[in-house]
Design an enzyme around this catalytic site. Structure first.
Site, PDB file in Angstrom:
ATOM      1  N   GLY A 548       0.835  -1.183   0.000  1.00 48.88           N
ATOM      2  CA  GLY A 548       0.000   0.000   0.000  1.00 48.88           C
ATOM      3  C   GLY A 548       0.870   1.232   0.000  1.00 48.88           C
ATOM      4  O   GLY A 548       2.066   1.183  -0.310  1.00 48.88           O
ATOM      5  N   PHE A 550       1.915   3.136   2.508  1.00 46.29           N
ATOM      6  CA  PHE A 550       2.918   3.234   3.559  1.00 46.29           C
ATOM      7  C   PHE A 550       3.394   1.883   4.074  1.00 46.29           C
ATOM      8  O   PHE A 550       4.160   1.833   5.029  1.00 46.29           O
ATOM      9  CB  PHE A 550       2.369   4.051   4.742  1.00 46.29           C
ATOM     10  CG  PHE A 550       2.054   5.474   4.410  1.00 46.29           C
ATOM     11  CD1 PHE A 550       3.057   6.375   4.109  1.00 46.29           C
ATOM     12  CD2 PHE A 550       0.745   5.905   4.376  1.00 46.29           C
ATOM     13  CE1 PHE A 550       2.759   7.687   3.796  1.00 46.29           C
ATOM     14  CE2 PHE A 550       0.433   7.217   4.063  1.00 46.29           C
ATOM     15  CZ  PHE A 550       1.448   8.117   3.774  1.00 46.29           C
ATOM     16  N   GLY A 551       2.949   0.802   3.487  1.00 45.04           N
ATOM     17  CA  GLY A 551       3.341  -0.485   4.032  1.00 45.04           C
ATOM     18  C   GLY A 551       3.290  -1.593   3.016  1.00 45.04           C
ATOM     19  O   GLY A 551       2.899  -1.395   1.863  1.00 45.04           O
ATOM     20  N   GLU A 552       3.689  -2.781   3.455  1.00 47.42           N
ATOM     21  CA  GLU A 552       3.729  -3.955   2.600  1.00 47.42           C
ATOM     22  C   GLU A 552       3.168  -5.150   3.367  1.00 47.42           C
ATOM     23  O   GLU A 552       3.159  -5.157   4.609  1.00 47.42           O
ATOM     24  CB  GLU A 552       5.163  -4.258   2.149  1.00 47.42           C
ATOM     25  CG  GLU A 552       5.797  -3.162   1.314  1.00 47.42           C
ATOM     26  CD  GLU A 552       7.241  -3.459   0.957  1.00 47.42           C
ATOM     27  OE1 GLU A 552       7.817  -4.397   1.558  1.00 47.42           O
ATOM     28  OE2 GLU A 552       7.803  -2.757   0.098  1.00 47.42           O
ATOM     29  N   LYS A 584       2.249  -7.803   8.071  1.00 45.94           N
ATOM     30  CA  LYS A 584       2.026  -6.432   7.610  1.00 45.94           C
ATOM     31  C   LYS A 584       3.141  -5.565   8.179  1.00 45.94           C
ATOM     32  O   LYS A 584       3.338  -5.519   9.402  1.00 45.94           O
ATOM     33  CB  LYS A 584       0.669  -5.924   8.079  1.00 45.94           C
ATOM     34  CG  LYS A 584      -0.519  -6.576   7.405  1.00 45.94           C
ATOM     35  CD  LYS A 584      -1.802  -5.876   7.833  1.00 45.94           C
ATOM     36  CE  LYS A 584      -3.010  -6.450   7.139  1.00 45.94           C
ATOM     37  NZ  LYS A 584      -4.249  -5.728   7.505  1.00 45.94           N
ATOM     38  N   ASP A 688     -14.975  -4.259   2.943  1.00 48.24           N
ATOM     39  CA  ASP A 688     -14.386  -4.817   1.713  1.00 48.24           C
ATOM     40  C   ASP A 688     -14.550  -6.336   1.702  1.00 48.24           C
ATOM     41  O   ASP A 688     -13.629  -7.062   1.365  1.00 48.24           O
ATOM     42  CB  ASP A 688     -12.908  -4.430   1.624  1.00 48.24           C
ATOM     43  CG  ASP A 688     -12.325  -4.697   0.239  1.00 48.24           C
ATOM     44  OD1 ASP A 688     -13.119  -4.889  -0.707  1.00 48.24           O
ATOM     45  OD2 ASP A 688     -11.093  -4.721   0.102  1.00 48.24           O
TER      46      ASP A 688
END
Length: 832
Positions: A548, A550-552, A584, A688
């Site tokens: 995303g 700011f992260g993976e 995460k 989601d």
């Protein structure tokens, strides 16, 4: 001429072969690839035959070993794998012969050859043209290598290479997924060169694996490599390559007829639904998407006399690259020839994908100029043609320009009127009318504006000007907001998240974050849940699942995780085995707000303890980067799991595909309902829910997760605004799209779509026959409630009682939708 046919949809969304996620082991180590499908040029002995060349297996003498030593510049020895069908292969793994310490043979280097038909073999080259792949450095470690570009093949050969005479042994695995497009080659003119500011920009298909002289023949290349070009063609996804690399492009000066012809050959006769073409549209550089495409079809030996024609709206406003969806009106063909007409000096494509079904029998086809219209309970043939279905339909450019000018003028007039109303301080009465759901006249007038792009623009302006109203908080407006999340209350008293919180729908790591009403969060704030700190050194990286802003999200193996777990949780493996987990990870460059959101997400996840919800196992927050460690199920997500299976029956016997029974489908759906029942009991809103966010374990166990949005494989499931994939509109309720309301009732709507996906084996995207803009337009029909809204059709496997559950989930009035407790009970009763 009419024909009777039965189809089994095998197409997928436009990024079905995404490089980041299409990395499933294809069966060497798991045993799905049978011994008879593994062969070799030679072998030391019976105990080092080809069938022992399976990654991580120690049977026989521990590996495949060729009879002779490998000599420099000799490619006589090979290990061959037959996958039985075309596959999209993105990664390979190799290993040497260890055999419990008695072997020490491995291949330091190797090459790969592949074939789609078993007769024509192609040498793999990376994007810089190199064939040699770095192999192993010892006999026991596994070496994984990305194939960039990926290959589309049925047969693959591993050919050990050495710079000196040496004995080698190999164990291998292939990673990827089935190639669902069925495309085996495309023929096209060779890409050309542009001069930009005095510098050459090459638009050639540099990885094309067919013959390239003046044209490209009998091969595949960049148009099928899963890599979409950026908006600015002078940049590339891939490092160390030239500007324009991702695109294949042509100039109209080279084509006196005004079009580029591309011919597509497929593995069998198919029933074609759509073709998606990713085009560059930097009109400032005289590059535009095609003006018109005319397609000819060949099912037997001859080409059909009547072509299909499609003309997209020419866009002179938005320079972004985009997919153009061409309806192929269920034509039956094994080959297709399309003429793409220039709209400007240049035309550039980066991806072309197809959605189609396999033709097994003959049946009467619907008459020409008929399209399938979805009604509330069946699929019917309607004589109402649409521009995408009528082969003779063409758009008059001059009339289009006039229409666009009129619509722009209308927009400015509407804005001026609204400003005047506000200036006279009478807008409060307008807001009171807007709050009344029965007052739909304004939206009806907006809806009458065409094309849909301008409907959306007017809607955007309207909602931005009236954003103070909680009940009209639009997700369209929300994606540009930057305030902290605040809870608001609709007229029905149900708490839901206002516009600013919709920004966090994508989450820090790219996954969805659960929406928690402020009241619930306040109740949680005084409670601390102990989550153990996990040693980072015990995590072994396997692959990146997604990312995303700011992260993976990474797939890892964790050693000794059992020691860090609560007493009420246990793994279905022995204590000394590593556990598969999803990690995460917050990037080092994340800002303070992202860091706080990440810690908030940990706090929320720590509360969730249910058999059907992915569990937070541990964290790494004593030092950067911050990490949260969650469960991961060995069978991956439900969407991919079902896509690899078929329903029990005659079709499955013919294709020899793995099957899932109807009762097991219902069992999985019931578990999803149970997990959502638990979330709703905590007043949590998922926002989601979809099969991509449900993970599958042993014995069809289902656990609901939240990082599907981070995976590039599913980027086509999210509506892009300003370049970001943020809204899963095909799963969202009408009030979530138009009003920004995310509640348990909107989760119920999404569950109905998820249930539909499950019973169709995820063979197509919901509302696959509609564009994203048409999906948004359909939500307007739900708002107006004039019985013109389109529902998803009843799946073939779905009994009436279960389809009734879906339709109840999609009721316009949120109070009339069932609770998850009701849904769970109804699904249990349907299995009784």
């Amino acid at each position: 001429m009419s024909m009777l046919y039965i189809v089994s949809i095998t197409g997928c969304s436009y990024l079905s072969a995404c490089l980041g996620v299409c990395r499933y082991p294809l069966g060497m180590s798991g045993g799905q690839i049978q011994d008879e499908d593994i062969s070799a040029s030679s072998q030391w002995s019976e105990s080092t035959a080809a069938r022992y060349g399976r990654l991580d297996f120690e049977e026989g003498d521990g590996a495949w070993c060729p009879e002779r030593m490998v000599e420099p510049d000799s490619l006589k020895e090979f290990l061959q794998v037959d996958l039985r069908s075309l596959h999209f292969i993105t990664l390979v793994g190799t290993q040497g012969r260890h055999a419990g310490g008695i072997g020490n043979e491995f291949a330091q280097m190797y090459k790969i050859k592949y074939s789609r038909d078993g007769s024509r073999w192609i040498s793999w080259r990376n994007r810089q043209g190199n064939q040699v792949i770095e192999g192993n450095r010892n006999a026991y470690d596994i070496m994984l290598k990305d194939l960039e570009p990926p290959i589309i093949a049925r047969f693959v050969r591993f050919m050990p290479v050495s710079d000196h005479s040496m004995n080698v042994c190999m164990r291998v695995e292939l990673y990827g997924c089935e190639w669902l497009d069925g495309l085996v080659s495309y023929n096209a003119p060779a890409g050309e060169q542009m001069s930009l500011e005095g510098q050459p920009v090459h638009f050639n298909d540099s990885v094309y694996d067919g013959a390239v002289i003046h044209s490209m023949t009998e091969g595949l290349g960049q148009l099928t490599d899963g890599m979409c070009g950026l908006d600015d063609f002078t940049h590339s996804h891939v490092y160390n390559v030239w500007p324009g690399y991702d695109y294949v492009g042509w100039t109209n000066e080279s084509f006196p007829n005004g079009y580029v012809e591309i011919m597509f050959e497929f593995d069998r006769t198919r029933n074609f639904t759509t073709m998606k073409v990713h085009c560059n549209n930097m009109f400032m550089q005289h590059i535009k998407a095609f003006r018109q495409v005319v397609c000819y079809f060949r099912s037997e030996a001859d080409w059909e006399a009547t072509p299909l024609s499609f003309s997209p709206v020419v866009d002179d406003v938005n320079p972004s690259a985009r997919f153009i969806t061409v309806s192929l009106a269920n034509h039956m063909a094994s080959a297709m020839k399309c003429h793409f007409y220039f709209a400007d000096a240049w035309m550039m494509f980066s991806e072309i994908t197809f959605q189609s079904g396999k033709c097994l029998h003959t049946h009467k086809r619907s008459p020409p100029n008929h399209r399938l219209i979805l009604s509330s309970n069946r699929m019917v043939s309607s004589p109402i043609p649409s521009p995408g279905d009528d082969p003779t339909h063409k758009i008059d450019d001059s009339n289009t320009r006039i229409l666009i000018g009129c619509l722009v003028a209308i927009i400015f007039i509407l804005v001026a009127i609204i400003v005047i109303i506000l200036w006279r301080q009478v807008w409060q009465k307008m807001l009171e009318k807007v709050r009344d759901p029965a007052c739909s006249h304004t939206f009806y007038l907006i809806h009458k504006a065409r094309p849909i792009v301008y409907y959306h623009v007017i809607l955007l302006i309207y909602l931005q000007l009236f954003s103070p109203v909680p009940a009209l908080t639009s997700t369209v407006v929300a994606v540009t907001a930057s305030k902290a999340p605040t809870a608001t209350f609709a007229q029905d008293g149900v708490p839901h998240y206002a516009e600013a919180d919709v920004v966090s729908l994508q989450g820090v790591t790219g996954g969805n974050t659960y929406a928690v009403p402020a009241l619930t969060m306040d109740l949680l704030s005084g409670k601390d849940v102990a989550v153990e700190e996990f040693p980072r050194k015990l995590l072994t990286f396997k692959e990146k699942l997604g990312e995303g802003q700011f992260g993976e999200v990474h797939l890892c193996e964790a050693e000794g995780m059992q020691e860090f777990m609560d007493e009420d949780f246990s793994f279905d493996i022995s204590d000394n085995q590593p556990v598969l987990v999803a990690v995460k990870m917050l990037r080092a460059d994340a800002n303070k707000n992202a860091r706080n959101d990440f810690l908030k997400e940990i706090k929320i996840m720590a509360r969730l303890k249910d058999p059907n919800i992915i569990r937070l196992l541990a964290v790494c927050i004593c030092s950067d980067p911050l990490c949260m460690i969650t469960e991961y199920m060995e069978n991956g997500d439900l969407n991919q799991f079902l896509s690899r299976h078929e329903a029990e029956g005659q079709l499955a016997l013919i294709s020899n595909a793995p099957t899932v029974s109807y009762s097991n489908l219902c069992y999985m759906a019931t578990q999803i309902a149970s997990g959502m029942r638990y979330l709703s009991s905590l007043n949590f809103v998922h926002r989601d829910l979809a099969t991509r966010n449900c993970l599958v374990g042993k014995n069809y166990t289902i656990k609901i997760a939240d990082f599907g949005m981070s995976r590039n494989l599913y980027s086509g499931d999210y509506y892009r605004i300003q370049g970001r994939a943020v809204l899963p509109i095909r799963w969202m309720s009408w009030e979530s799209i138009l009003l920004g309301k995310f509640t348990t009732a909107s989760d119920v709507w999404a569950f109905g779509v998820t249930l539909w996906e499950t019973l169709t084996f995820c063979n197509e995207q919901p509302y696959s026959q509609l564009t994203d803009e048409q999906v948004i337009e359909n939500t307007g029909e739900f708002f107006r409630d004039q019985k013109r809204q389109v529902y998803l059709p009843q799946p073939v496997l779905c009994p009436d009682s279960v389809y009734k559950i879906m339709l109840n989930c999609w009721r316009r009035n949120t109070k009339e939708r069932p609770s998850f407790q009701d849904i769970h009970r109804a699904l249990l009763e349907s299995q009784a």
